[in-house]
Each structure stands twice: as C-alpha cells, then as structure tokens.
Design an enzyme around this catalytic site. Sequence first.
Site, PDB file in Angstrom:
ATOM      1  N   GLU B  59       0.592  -1.099   0.742  1.00 40.00           N
ATOM      2  CA  GLU B  59       0.174  -0.066   0.117  1.00 40.00           C
ATOM      3  C   GLU B  59       1.278   0.949   0.022  1.00 40.00           C
ATOM      4  OE1 GLU B  59      -0.692  -2.707   1.759  1.00 40.00           O
ATOM      5  OE2 GLU B  59      -2.953  -3.421   0.849  1.00 40.00           O
ATOM      6  N   HIS B 128     -11.347  -5.104   9.443  1.00 41.66           N
ATOM      7  CA  HIS B 128     -12.083  -5.195   7.253  1.00 41.66           C
ATOM      8  C   HIS B 128     -13.205  -4.192   8.115  1.00 41.66           C
ATOM      9  CE1 HIS B 128      -9.837  -7.986   5.748  1.00 41.66           C
ATOM     10  NE2 HIS B 128     -10.288  -8.029   4.660  1.00 41.66           N
TER      11      HIS B 128
END
Lengths: 386, 329
Positions: B59, B128
Amino acid sequence: MSERSAPGRGSGAPHPDAGLEAATKNEVQHLPSDSPVRFVTPDGELAPRAERNGYEFPSEKLLLSAYRAMVVGRRFNTEATALTKMGRLAVYPSSRGQEACQVGGVVVLDERDWLFPTYRDTVALISRGIDPVEALGLLRGDWHCGYDPMATRTAPQCTPLATHMPHAVGLAYAARRRGEDLVAMVYVGDGGTSEGDFHEALNFAAVFNAPVVFLVQNNRYAISVPLSRQSAAPSLAHKGVGYGIRSEQVDGNDAVAVVSVLSDAVAFARTGRGPVLVEAHTYRMDAHTNADPVGRYRDASEAEEWIERDPMTRLEAYLSAAGVLTDSDIKAANDAAEDFATGMRPQLNANPEVHPLEIFDYVFAEPTPQLREQRSQLEAELAQEA
Amino acid sequence: MAISMAQALNAAMRDAMQADSSVVVFGEDVGTLGGVFTVTAGLAEEFGEDRCFDTPLAESGIAGFAVGMAMQGFRPVIEMQFDAFAYPAFEQLASHVAKIRNRTRGAVHVPMVIRIPYGGGIGGVEHHSDSSESHYAHIPGLKVVTPATVEDAYSLLREAIDDPDPVVFMEPKKLYWTKSEASMPVRTAGFGQASIRRTGSDITLIAYGTTVPTALEAAEAATEQGLDIEVVDLRTLVPLDDATIVGSVTRTGRCVVVTEANGFAGIGAELVARIQERCFYSLDAPVLRVTGFDVPYPPPLYEHHYLPGVDRILDAVDRLEWEDQSKSA
C-alpha cells in the site's frame, strides 16, 4: 576478483556454482561483483584492471567536471557547517567524505533526468546547478523546499527515510508511458535500505521495468547505528537481487569508479532494460549533523583511516598523475570553490524574509472556509502587533 | 433501472477515464478481478491495462508510486481495498501526499484520489471494518469525502478525480449495495456543501457516510413521539460546511452527532466543539454524540452491539428531551 559481467557490458561467463540454467542467467545478470568496483587506488594510482569488473573508463571531460564539482562540494560542506555555528542554518547534515557520490550521481544525468535526493544530498543539489541559497532553504528554515522541483527536475529533499523512492519509480514509469526517455536517480543511505519503502520501491521498479537508478550511499552509520546493526546481507547491493534488479557495488570514494558505474547504470535504465541498484561504499567523515555527538559511538581512529581514502585527494592525485589536471587547474578549481562560498555568504547572513500569511497559501489549491478564517485571525493579530 | 452505489462509483471512474486520458486506476486486484467489491469491474477490459492495472501488494508503494505519476501529469485513482489495509500507506499520505503542494510552494501538486472502502456492518473479519476518517481529516492538505447516496457516490467521485488536491474518498462498504433509480451521469452539490436530507424543527442529527441512513431511520421513528428531526449529511469532512451545520442547529437548538467511528478524539468531537463555539446561545441542551465504542472494531458476532443504531440515537434524543423538560419544570 570477479570477472563476472552484467548485461549490457559485453559477455559474461556463467557463475561456476550455478545450478539451473535459468538461475544461472539470473545470477549473472543481477549479482553485484564480489568486491566494490574500483578504478583508482587510495593513493591515486590505477587499480588492477580486474577490479573494474568490465566497466569502461569515463571521459576526461566528465572526470574533470566531476573534480571541479567535488572541490566546490567540499568547500560547500565546510561553509554550511560554519553557518550552523553562526546560527544561520538550523542544522546541516554534512556529506564531507561522500563528495564522489554526491557529484557522481549528478554528472551522469542529462537535463531531462530527475534527481530524488535526501536531506544529506545538498551537495548533489548544487552540483545540479541549484542556487546554494535555494538549496539550503530546508536546512535554513525558510521553507520546506527552497527550489522549484519542476523547473530543476529535482524532487524536494526527503527527510523521512526512503519514502521518496516510490515517487521516483512512479515518476520514471509515468515518463516512460508518456514516451520520454528520462531516468530518475534516487539517493538513499544505508539506514534507508532497512525501511519498507526501500523494498516496495525496488519491487515496483522491477515489476514495472521503471528507468530508475537507486544509489545507496553506504556511509556506514545511520546516525549512530553501524552497518553491522543495519543489515546482515553480504552487501547492500545484494538487496536488489531478490527483486530481479541488476545490482552493483562500487568504491564510493573512487570518483572514477562511481562515475563509470553510474554512467553505465543510467544508460542501462534509459534504454529500457530496467532499474539498477548501485551501492557505493563511502564514509561520513563528519557527524550525522552538527548537533550529533559523534564521539559517543565511533573512534576517531576510524575516521582517520577513511581520511586516507579521501575521495578528493584520491581523484586529484590520479588526474594529476595522468596529466589531465595541472597545478593551475587545481588552483582554479579551488578559487572557483572559494568564490562560490563567499558568494553565498552575504545572502545567508541576511535575515530571510518571511511572509507569515504564506503558511495558508499552499495547503490546498483553494483555501477551505476554515483556512480563510484562520488566515483572517493571523492577519488581525499581525495588524495588532504592527 | 435501479443502480447500486458500487455501480455508480464504477460509472464515475469509467466516465472520468473517458473524459480524461490522464486518469489511471490502480491498486490490488482492481484489474482482471475488477476489485473485491467489483467497483473497478470492466475498467481494465474497456481501457486497457495501461489505464487500470494491478500492482504488487504494497500500500505504501501504491501511494508513493501515485505521487510520482501525479508529478508527471497523471491523475491516479488508487484503491486501498479495505480501511485497515491503508495504514501501511499512512506515512505516504501524511508526509508526502498531503504536504507536497505546501512543501514546494505550489510548484508540485498531486491530484490523486485514494479510495478506501470503510466501515463495518458487513460481517467482516478483523481489519476489514475500521472507520479511519478522523486520521485523514486531521492531516492538513487532504480532502476527505464520504458519500451516503448513490447520486453522491457518482458525483463526489467525479469531483474528487477532477480536484487539483489529493482526496481521500471513503466508501461506506455497508452502502455499496443500496440502490437508487438515479440515472447516470448525475451531478449533486460540490465539495464543502452539506445536504439536509430531511428537514425538521426540533432536533438536528448530523451524520455522514454509513450513519446517514440510520439517522434518517431514527428520525422517521421519532415521529411516533411527535418529534420533528432534521438530518444533515456532511458529505465532505474536509472541507466542512460550517454554515449549514450552524444554520440547522441555530434553528433547532438541539443536536446529536452520529458517527460509526469510535468517538474519542474523532470527527464527532470536532463537530461538537465547533457547534458549541458557534451556536452556544441557541442551544437548549448539550450537544451529544452517538458513536462506536472506544474499542478495536469487534469481531462480526459482536458488531451489532458496537454499531450505533436507531435505538441508541433515539436514546440520545430522549436525553435531549429530558434536558429540555428539566429546564421548563
């Protein structure tokens, strides 16, 4: 001494220990030489040909321009360090002893190429032609970047370690997509090779075949932490191998070798054959910054040893012996460096002009209502003070 | 034909890519797969792998690579796949993406969109379901946007891509499959303008993203008590629409701020502070917050206890009424 060859530099014999054919190819392509590539001994004499590892001698012209820039760089390091003592710079991370790397990475670039420097690479900036006062903006405290990156094709000096590396990869990749054959040269230190972004950048560069040259200036210390605590790899150059990147190590205090290996790396990247990682073995002769008590973590004797390998005296001795550099050339270079230093002094001795409201100007393209309010508040405060 | 928020976001990227060849979409699984939530579905097929492509799983690398591409005139739209997966990119966002315009006195700017599917309520496992908007809103130089409707999803994403500044685009996962009869393309209000989703005269509920439908449901339920509740959807957290907030709370005199994120040091705290600074003499009761608890987002079997629902909002509304009754008693 290894006779191994990297691609693009003639044929190389397969590694004798190699097993599978594919692995052989890969190893020959990517492994750095067993010891740093060297052209000139510390005494300024020509090193045995084998130590060149197949690299070509740089042109006299290139070496002379590197020499002159190094003389200026050395003088600049002294001047900037002096300016910290006078309170004219907030801090200065000296690159004394690393001038061959500072200059070597810049002289091999064209105007179209980009440079991605760190906070220690101010000498690289001035070698690229950036005004010394603008180059010192960050360290003086005028602004976070004193020069125009787009005009100079030089990214802002990066203070966090290795975080500029993915930028260089993205820029180089994007330029190639646009059909430009520019190369991005990224400087990073030995400490930076431990950071995640170093690894992400290398991986992205390899996967996207980006024309980037990563120059690791291994000056043996990350502030106080020695290389032995930084990495257990056989060399920092080996870190490129796992990503499929052609990697090399070079004697970073031998300007001839640095210029040669980096010229080759830039040509390799420019012709679309992928990124290159070069580790330059050098030494930070001064402390991390003027504020760092260097005596707490290393012996003075260690620095003495490296002074004997000073990149300046070494190149000067070699070029003189080769008849390329005369005494009057040396004097001219030193005079030019002195002029450079004295030229920047009055500007740095003047108090920089600061426009308080400017802090609101570049947060966004257009200020938010909240920023407008805060700007008005400061404006009113300033009016009251006046 | 009804279209989902995920489809609206997809359409926004498609239309932006058609309108401007410098728009590129990249991240993890956004290419061939079309994104784990299908938000980038079909883009690689339609525009080719140069325009929509998969990257290594990294990322920080994705965000940093986008900085370099933006410096070369591209407009990257990057996906962070899930809220908590964006944390490795935090340094790039905080140290570079947000600051490069400022650092270079405007010489370099990085118009990029960082798409982050966020929030819970979908039964996701750990990492999540975070609501990380406060982290980004706290960084000067980042715009932070979160749509609550299908129309806003399209319009705000188009605007984010066109914006000259980096935009953190928070996509409420829970609302990906809410549908609307809206026809695309659609343009709604711009950045920095909140929307009054429901007018009312008694209480202002302030919500954004995931909590907007819940706040509307609570307002509807409160009509049984004879309460007329106004619901303000902030739409963009940076820039923030102080004017609409102040106007609404000044009229109603009571306010509850609803966020799914945990409350401590969050957007809710910012809103309450601003409201008391600006509306103090119009307030009939303390401004309250209804937020997630200050715990790591819990496992799926617990999340309904964590998420601020209609009942918790109505409880807060009751507390406001109590304040009012005590005063008049």
